[in-house]
Design an enzyme around this catalytic site. Structure first.
Site, mmCIF file in Angstrom:
data_model
loop_
_atom_site.group_PDB
_atom_site.id
_atom_site.type_symbol
_atom_site.label_atom_id
_atom_site.label_comp_id
_atom_site.label_asym_id
_atom_site.label_seq_id
_atom_site.Cartn_x
_atom_site.Cartn_y
_atom_site.Cartn_z
ATOM 1 N N ASP A 345 0.856 -1.172 0.000
ATOM 2 C CA ASP A 345 0.000 0.000 0.000
ATOM 3 C C ASP A 345 0.901 1.234 0.000
ATOM 4 O O ASP A 345 2.067 1.163 0.394
ATOM 5 C CB ASP A 345 -0.890 -0.029 1.245
ATOM 6 N N ASP A 652 -2.246 -0.687 5.842
ATOM 7 C CA ASP A 652 -2.646 -0.183 7.152
ATOM 8 C C ASP A 652 -4.147 0.014 7.284
ATOM 9 O O ASP A 652 -4.651 0.240 8.371
ATOM 10 C CB ASP A 652 -1.936 1.145 7.460
ATOM 11 N N ASP A 656 -7.197 -2.949 3.223
ATOM 12 C CA ASP A 656 -6.049 -3.817 2.970
ATOM 13 C C ASP A 656 -6.188 -5.187 3.643
ATOM 14 O O ASP A 656 -5.475 -6.126 3.295
ATOM 15 C CB ASP A 656 -4.754 -3.166 3.485
#
Length: 918
Positions: A345, A652, A656
């Protein structure tokens, strides 16, 4: 009951596609009519009927396995069966201490798996905790507070700054409404919400007309009509993805399981063959033969292997804890060593999730700004040369406007600087500090007379400020979207400090240049207040405004992440960015990070057009994926895994979590990560630092190297012991070592010596190798050769020592004691050889070893002296004291093994060199 209720709970079809008229594409009036909501809100009676029909606004409880089912699932392993057989054999022999040790290893292995079994359930619980416990709704024309789980489709909900959105809402009223959606979309700044419909195919991050359950209101207020509750919300859909994702077994556990199956078949087969040969061919008494075969099984089973595996992984886990990485599942540390692709990410992982002013244009001059996040420290450069802000009055004017037309503040915490207020305004406060302003002192020197707060409709904020010392002469400062301020200004401040007619085309080009770097652009303007102007008239704010300049802001990549990406590339690991942010921002960050193909960006809509075959090709070619949903992330990870690659996923946000669970190794951020992400992950980085992940990969490779060394150490020992017993039984000779003595060696010296290899430092080239093939067996050609070769040496050493003892006229008990000491001596010298599988061991570095090696060698030597000379040990293990000559022979046999192994390394390196030359 309105038929539209079914649509309210069907934002997506079963295939995941949006229907023809999704809520974000409807006008507020259309949404209210579709849900049959009166202007004053639902009545209590109607709300009760809808609650009964559609259930409470909470996530459904998944089906979970009971404790006994989970326990039996952990025991159902060939490796555990082998351990239980070993425990039964040692119990049969009456060696209860050894039985207890083996059973303790079983309990440890089963316990670890049992505890970790509930990770998925914990992830779902973490998401459930994000749902708002209370909500404010309009019922029968009255504002009422009620538990969040009592909301129903059609309820009109009121939200304001500090509230958590309690359900999925179609916004019907917005007053400067901004909502933090990073957990769902990956965007670094709060999303501005409005009542206007957007395109039906808009991605999640572009649906400005929607507010989603679990997100946080950071500014303003608004109203929305509930269109989805419970499991049908966006966050509920993600929780369903987590529950449906199948976790994969780690490469190590797959290999150990396969190895254990092969080993079990070989041991049982060999024992049965020896038993049949001894009974039918040699005619041995069955009870004596059976005890001898039991000794063979004891010798063949590597009792220390599970302990070695557990301890090696535990040491790796402890080492990572010191590096601020918490490993929640021990095998994950080794799996990291096999990672070939890291899917990361962007926000909060590769970047700090902190906005920073990176570009300033004042007086037509462009400045670059350095620094990290909200820290009020950094430099200004122009054309690569440092600039002193004190000597740039135009830069100071813009920085002052950015500080005063601003409601944010910066505070220092133990984890760094934190913004109180809007993140973009916090970045502007840091910019002013870099330009030489003390935020507290400068604001104290001005009195704010009035302000026009930012609103998504007019897209600017304005303040009226008067210097405290002057007492008169106020100024109007304005900040906002460039296209809005360009329409409000007639002039712009030039490089010479004079005002000139605004060249809108040139300024538009400047905005495009900054935006092309993935930065969000704000414009600033100002003017002296008119005489007697002590309040701001909205229609008069733009009168006489002078454009002061532009500021480009970005959530920049971490400096350490840039170095870590380079290290990963050197180690043959691909790094791919998968984010919900815009393509331009993702591309700019990828370029700064040094990703291989930063300009080739694949968006979520592009992914939807690719079938699995096309995606398999593109996923290897593309390193940047933007505007992705949780489903996209799972699909990308799965596409890479389908090609035999070990994939790590970092993130985070709640969005995700499904991909973190699906990946071979899920890595969550500990400081700013959501609880759902942490619970779904295998590893949690306490410092939110991508560089720590690179260090974890290095630790994982080291763990695997050390585990392989430990297996290479243990198996030949068991092979030599087994071979010596088989030869004795087949040849009709007396056993050179008794079963009880084999247990002593296996559970005391072998395991203790092998564990010291878990402390070996990383090999110099550990991060310059390609990732290992996850399908490669532990017993590769080299290891098979090494096991056979060293087993032969150990067999010869055991038999040689025993036969030499008998030849010297010693009783069998003394000869066996010589053989046991020779076996332990060979183990010690083999330990020094196995520390360097390919390079020479007879060096000063090899002789000194590590502190762990020296400690265990000293401990094993002490224990072996007790085995030989302590009377109570003589009674238990049928050993006898030896003289200096016998001990010297045992020691000499160990030295001989080391010399033979060093010679084998020289020959093997020579063969490799000749093949390379050929």
């Amino acid at each position: 009951m309105p038929a539209a209720f079914d649509e309210a709970h069907s934002l997506r079809s079963p295939s995941g596609e949006a229907p023809a008229d999704p809520w974000h594409a409807l006008r507020p009036k259309e949404a209210l009519e579709r849900l049959e909501v009166p202007p004053h809100g639902l009545s209590d009676e109607e709300a009760a009927r809808r609650l009964a029909a559609h259930g409470p606004n909470r996530l459904p409880q998944p089906k979970t396995r009971g404790p006994l089912e989970r326990l039996f699932a952990q025991i159902n392993s060939v490796l555990i069966y082998i351990l239980l057989v070993a425990a039964a054999v040692t119990a049969l022999l009456g060696h209860w201490i050894d039985t207890a040790v083996i059973l303790a290893v079983v309990v440890a292995n089963v316990g670890i798996g049992f505890v970790q079994e509930g990770r998925a359930e914990a992830a779902l619980e973490a998401i459930r905790g994000m749902l708002a416990p209370r909500a404010a709704a309009l019922r029968g024309g009255r504002r009422v507070g009620l538990p969040g789980e009592e909301l129903v489709p059609g309820d009109i909900v009121l939200v304001e700054a500090g509230d958590r959105v309690p359900a999925d809402l179609r916004v019907v009223e917005a007053r400067n409404l901004r909502i933090e959606e990073a957990a769902l979309t990956g965007e670094s700044v709060p999303a501005e919400k409005s009542v206007h419909p957007v395109d039906a195919q808009a991605q999640l991050g572009d649906r400005v007309s929607m507010a989603y359950s679990g997100t946080m209101v950071t500014a303003g207020s608004g109203r929305g009509v509930v269109v989805a509750t419970g499991g049908r919300t966006e966050i509920g859909r993600i929780s369903g993805l987590i529950a449906g994702v199948q976790e994969l077994t780690t490469p190590l556990l797959r290999q150990i399981d396969a190895f254990a199956r092969i080993l079990a078949v070989v041991i049982v087969g060999a024992a049965a063959a020896v038993l049949a040969f001894g009974w039918f061919v040699r005619g041995y008494p069955f009870d004596e033969l059976f005890i001898a075969v039991v000794g063979l099984v004891v010798a063949a089973i590597p009792e220390g292997l599970p302990a070695l595996l557990t301890i090696t992984l535990a040491i790796g886990v402890q080492g990572m804890a010191r590096r601020k990485a918490v490993v929640r599942r021990m095998p994950a540390i080794e799996t990291l060593g096999a990672v070939a692709v890291i899917c990361s990410d962007k926000t909060g992982t590769l970047t700090r999730n902190e906005m920073m002013a990176a570009t300033v244009v004042a007086g037509g001059v462009a400045y670059e700004v350095s620094g990290e996040g909200y820290a009020p420290e950094g430099r200004f450069t122009r054309d690569g040369s440092d600039v002193d802000p004190a000597e740039e009055p135009l830069l100071a004017d813009l920085a002052r406007a950015a500080l005063l037309c601003n409601d944010a503040a910066l505070t220092r915490t133990e984890h760094g600087w934190r913004v109180e207020g809007d993140p973009m305004e916090g970045a502007l406060v840091a910019l002013a500090a870099k330009a030489g302003f003390d935020a507290h002192a400068e604001r104290a020197a001005w009195t704010r007379l009035d302000a026009v707060p930012f609103d998504a409709q007019h897209r600017f904020m304005a303040t009226l400020d008067r210097p405290v010392e002057a007492g008169e002469g106020a100024y109007v400062f304005v900040k906002g979207a460039p296209e809005r301020l360009f329409t409000m200004c007639e002039t712009a401040r030039g490089a010479d400090g004079r005002d000139a007619p605004l060249d809108r085309a040139a300024w538009h080009d400047e905005v495009e240049r900054i935006a092309a770097k993935g930065q969000r652009v704000l414009a600033f303007a100002g003017r002296p207040a008119a005489g007697g102007e002590d309040m701001l008239d909205f229609d008069e704010v733009g009168t006489g405004l002078v454009l002061l300049g532009l500021v480009g802001m970005i959530d920049p990549p971490r400096e350490e992440a840039i170095a870590a990406v380079a290290e990963c590339h050197a180690a043959g690991i691909d790094v791919k960015m998968i984010t919900g942010d815009h393509a331009a921002t993702a591309s700019a960050i990828a370029r700064a990070l040094g990703l291989d193909r930063p300009d080739d960006v694949l968006g979520g809509r592009d992914l939807d057009t690719l079938d699995d075959e096309a995606l398999a090709v593109r996923v290897r070619e593309v390193d940047v994926f933007a505007r992705t949903s949780p489903e996209h992330k799972i699909r990308l990870v799965s596409a890479l895994q389908a090609q035999g690659l070990i994939v790590a996923m970092t993130g985070d946000g709640v969005n995700d979590a499904p991909a973190l669970k699906r990946a071979d190794v899920g890595v969550a951020m500990g400081r700013k990560g959501s609880e759902a992400a942490k619970e779904a992950a295998d590893v949690v980085l306490l410092d939110d630092n991508f560089a720590t992940l690179e260090a974890a990969v290095k630790a994982g490779r080291t763990v695997y190297d050390n585990l392989r060394k430990g297996i290479t150490f243990l198996l030949p020992i068991n092979g030599g012991e087994s071979a010596s017993l088989v030869i004795a039984l087949l040849a009709g000779l007396s056993l050179p070592i008794m079963a009880v003595q084999i247990l002593w060696v296996n559970m005391v010296s072998s395991v203790v010596l092998a564990v010291s290899l878990a402390f070996e430092p990383p090999e110099p080239d550990v991060m310059r190798r390609r990732p290992r093939d996850p399908g490669k067996r532990i017993l590769d050609a080299f290891l098979v050769w090494r096991v056979l070769f060293v087993s032969g040496l150990f067999t010869a050493g055991i038999f040689g020592a025993y036969r030499w003892g008998l030849a010297q006229g010693h009783e069998p008990e003394v000869a066996r004691t010589i053989a046991v000491n020779a076996l332990v001596s060979m183990e010690i010298f083999y330990l020094f050889a196995v520390r360097y599988l390919d390079s020479p061991s007879m060096t000063l570095r090899g002789a000194l070893g590590t502190p762990a090696v020296l400690i265990v060698v000293g401990a094993v030597t002490t224990l072996q002296l007790a085995f030989t000379y302590a009377p109570f040990m003589n009674a238990v293990f049928v050993s006898r004291p030896l003289g200096w000559t016998e001990m010297a022979v045992a020691l000499g046999i160990g030295v001989g093994v080391l010399v033979m192994l060093e010679a084998e390394k020289l020959v093997r390196r020579g063969v490799v060199t000749l093949r390379g030359g050929a």
